[in-house]
Design a protein around this motif. Structure first.
Motif, PDB file in Angstrom:
ATOM      1  N   ARG A  49       0.858  -1.181   0.000  1.00 28.23           N
ATOM      2  CA  ARG A  49       0.000   0.000   0.000  1.00 28.23           C
ATOM      3  C   ARG A  49       0.897   1.234   0.000  1.00 28.23           C
ATOM      4  O   ARG A  49       2.028   1.194   0.470  1.00 28.23           O
ATOM      5  CB  ARG A  49      -0.933   0.017   1.216  1.00 28.23           C
ATOM      6  N   TYR A  50       0.368   2.313  -0.538  1.00 30.51           N
ATOM      7  CA  TYR A  50       1.134   3.552  -0.639  1.00 30.51           C
ATOM      8  C   TYR A  50       0.649   4.568   0.384  1.00 30.51           C
ATOM      9  O   TYR A  50      -0.553   4.674   0.656  1.00 30.51           O
ATOM     10  CB  TYR A  50       1.013   4.142  -2.037  1.00 30.51           C
ATOM     11  N   GLN A  51       1.603   5.274   0.983  1.00 32.76           N
ATOM     12  CA  GLN A  51       1.296   6.407   1.853  1.00 32.76           C
ATOM     13  C   GLN A  51       2.235   7.529   1.434  1.00 32.76           C
ATOM     14  O   GLN A  51       3.404   7.548   1.812  1.00 32.76           O
ATOM     15  CB  GLN A  51       1.508   6.039   3.328  1.00 32.76           C
ATOM     16  N   GLY A  52       1.692   8.432   0.622  1.00 33.88           N
ATOM     17  CA  GLY A  52       2.562   9.425   0.000  1.00 33.88           C
ATOM     18  C   GLY A  52       3.459   8.725  -1.004  1.00 33.88           C
ATOM     19  O   GLY A  52       3.003   7.979  -1.862  1.00 33.88           O
ATOM     20  N   LYS A  53       4.774   8.945  -0.882  1.00 37.07           N
ATOM     21  CA  LYS A  53       5.735   8.306  -1.773  1.00 37.07           C
ATOM     22  C   LYS A  53       6.320   7.025  -1.174  1.00 37.07           C
ATOM     23  O   LYS A  53       7.143   6.380  -1.822  1.00 37.07           O
ATOM     24  CB  LYS A  53       6.857   9.289  -2.108  1.00 37.07           C
ATOM     25  N   GLN A  54       5.904   6.683   0.037  1.00 31.28           N
ATOM     26  CA  GLN A  54       6.432   5.495   0.693  1.00 31.28           C
ATOM     27  C   GLN A  54       5.500   4.307   0.487  1.00 31.28           C
ATOM     28  O   GLN A  54       4.282   4.466   0.346  1.00 31.28           O
ATOM     29  CB  GLN A  54       6.602   5.742   2.197  1.00 31.28           C
ATOM     30  N   ILE A  55       6.100   3.100   0.444  1.00 33.39           N
ATOM     31  CA  ILE A  55       5.296   1.896   0.331  1.00 33.39           C
ATOM     32  C   ILE A  55       5.426   1.083   1.617  1.00 33.39           C
ATOM     33  O   ILE A  55       6.465   1.107   2.293  1.00 33.39           O
ATOM     34  CB  ILE A  55       5.704   1.028  -0.878  1.00 33.39           C
ATOM     35  N   PHE A  56       4.357   0.383   1.960  1.00 33.27           N
ATOM     36  CA  PHE A  56       4.314  -0.450   3.154  1.00 33.27           C
ATOM     37  C   PHE A  56       3.656  -1.777   2.799  1.00 33.27           C
ATOM     38  O   PHE A  56       2.825  -1.853   1.881  1.00 33.27           O
ATOM     39  CB  PHE A  56       3.505   0.233   4.265  1.00 33.27           C
ATOM     40  N   THR A  58       1.062  -4.722   3.160  1.00 25.05           N
ATOM     41  CA  THR A  58      -0.266  -4.976   3.707  1.00 25.05           C
ATOM     42  C   THR A  58      -0.190  -6.211   4.599  1.00 25.05           C
ATOM     43  O   THR A  58       0.852  -6.874   4.687  1.00 25.05           O
ATOM     44  CB  THR A  58      -1.268  -5.227   2.578  1.00 25.05           C
TER      45      THR A  58
END
Length: 301
Positions: A49-56, A58
């Motif tokens: 998942r994306y939060q701004g330009k960062q990925i995390f 799920t």
């Protein structure tokens, strides 16, 4: 054989950056994206998942990561096993500093006497680094003193060792020493942050409602031998596993500090990736190492 898209997924997880993963894999970023989308479509879930330009990751991605890491490690083990067919047997493993320097030498010597052609490779690092090497397939298993996520690794208790405070025979304390908290005024010599022995001490202090910061005089050193020499010279106190200071205690170069409320011990754990296809192999190696450890212990009693 491991799906090349799974290797792409693992590389993205290590970097958490699609561009960096593409550079490491020597492919284009669109190819990395396509590999991930193919896996997500195959398993019917989003892995990032994306939060701004960062990925995390799920929740599904975290679950897939645990399984894929074991797949990757098994694939490396299988390749090694096939290469070794008809040749000398090889064992690649890791150990934390205390175990590698003070527990393993006689055990490995015994193994080589039993099997002179055995190829042994032991890497000595802290627990965090050994877990990384294990996940990357660079070692097959590890014997560690530090803590590790049990949901990701199978473990067997290799041995349990006393963890004791020591000082020089002539060391003079600031006050009568009866309990753990009576040591707070002394200079404490400890390993650097990240070491297993330091983490064990931190948790032991927590059980007594204390922390390392309660010691106003702390000296951090990256070598067990340096700490031992300084303690022998009267520079302060330190906590060690018994095998580390056994010789110095027997020679009278150190003495154990007796405490009424503190009898510490800690398990050394033999670990490998959870749900590995090669569980039986690791259990056999564990028994092999345990046989040498038991024989060594009996001959030194």
């Amino acid at each position: 054989m491991l799906d090349f898209r799974v290797e792409t997924f693992l590389t993205v997880c290590r970097t958490m950056n699609f561009t960096r993963a593409a550079e490491l894999l020597h492919i284009t970023q669109p190819a990395v994206t396509q590999h991930i989308h193919t896996l997500e479509k195959q398993y019917g879930a989003r892995f990032f998942r994306y939060q701004g330009k960062q990925i995390f990751l799920t929740e599904a991605g975290q679950l897939f990561l645990q399984t894929a890491t074991t797949f990757y490690q098994d694939d490396q083990h299988l390749r090694d096993a096939i290469r070794q067919l008809g040749t000398r047997r090889s064992i690649r493993f890791g150990a934390t500093l205390t175990i590698g320097e003070y527990v393993m030498p006689p055990v490995l010597t015994g193994l080589l006497k039993e099997e002179p052609t055995l190829r042994l490779r032991m890497i000595v690092e802290n627990t965090k680094e050994l877990l990384r090497l294990l996940d990357n397939g660079e070692i097959e298993f590890a014997i560690v003193e530090g803590f590790f996520p049990r949901q990701e690794y199978e473990s067997l208790s290799y041995c349990i060792q006393p963890y004791i405070p020591v000082c020089a025979p002539s060391y003079t304390f600031s006050r009568p020493i009866l309990r753990l908290e009576d040591l707070l005024e002394e200079r404490l010599l400890i390993r650097e942050p990240g070491s297993g022995t330091r983490e064990v001490l931190s948790r032991a202090l927590e059980d007594h409602n204390l922390t390392l910061s309660d010691f106003p005089l702390i000296t951090e050193l990256g070598s067990l031998n340096v700490i031992k020499k300084m303690v022998c010279a009267g520079a302060g106190i330190a906590f060690f596993y018994l095998p580390v200071v056994q010789e110095e205690l027997e020679k009278g170069q150190l003495r154990e500090i007796s405490l009424e409320n503190c009898a510490l011990s800690h398990a050394f754990n033999f670990i490998w990736r959870k749900n590995s296809t090669f569980d039986t192999y690791y259990q056999d190696i564990f028994r092999l190492f345990q046989t040498e450890e038991t024989f060594r212990t009996k001959t030194t009693e």
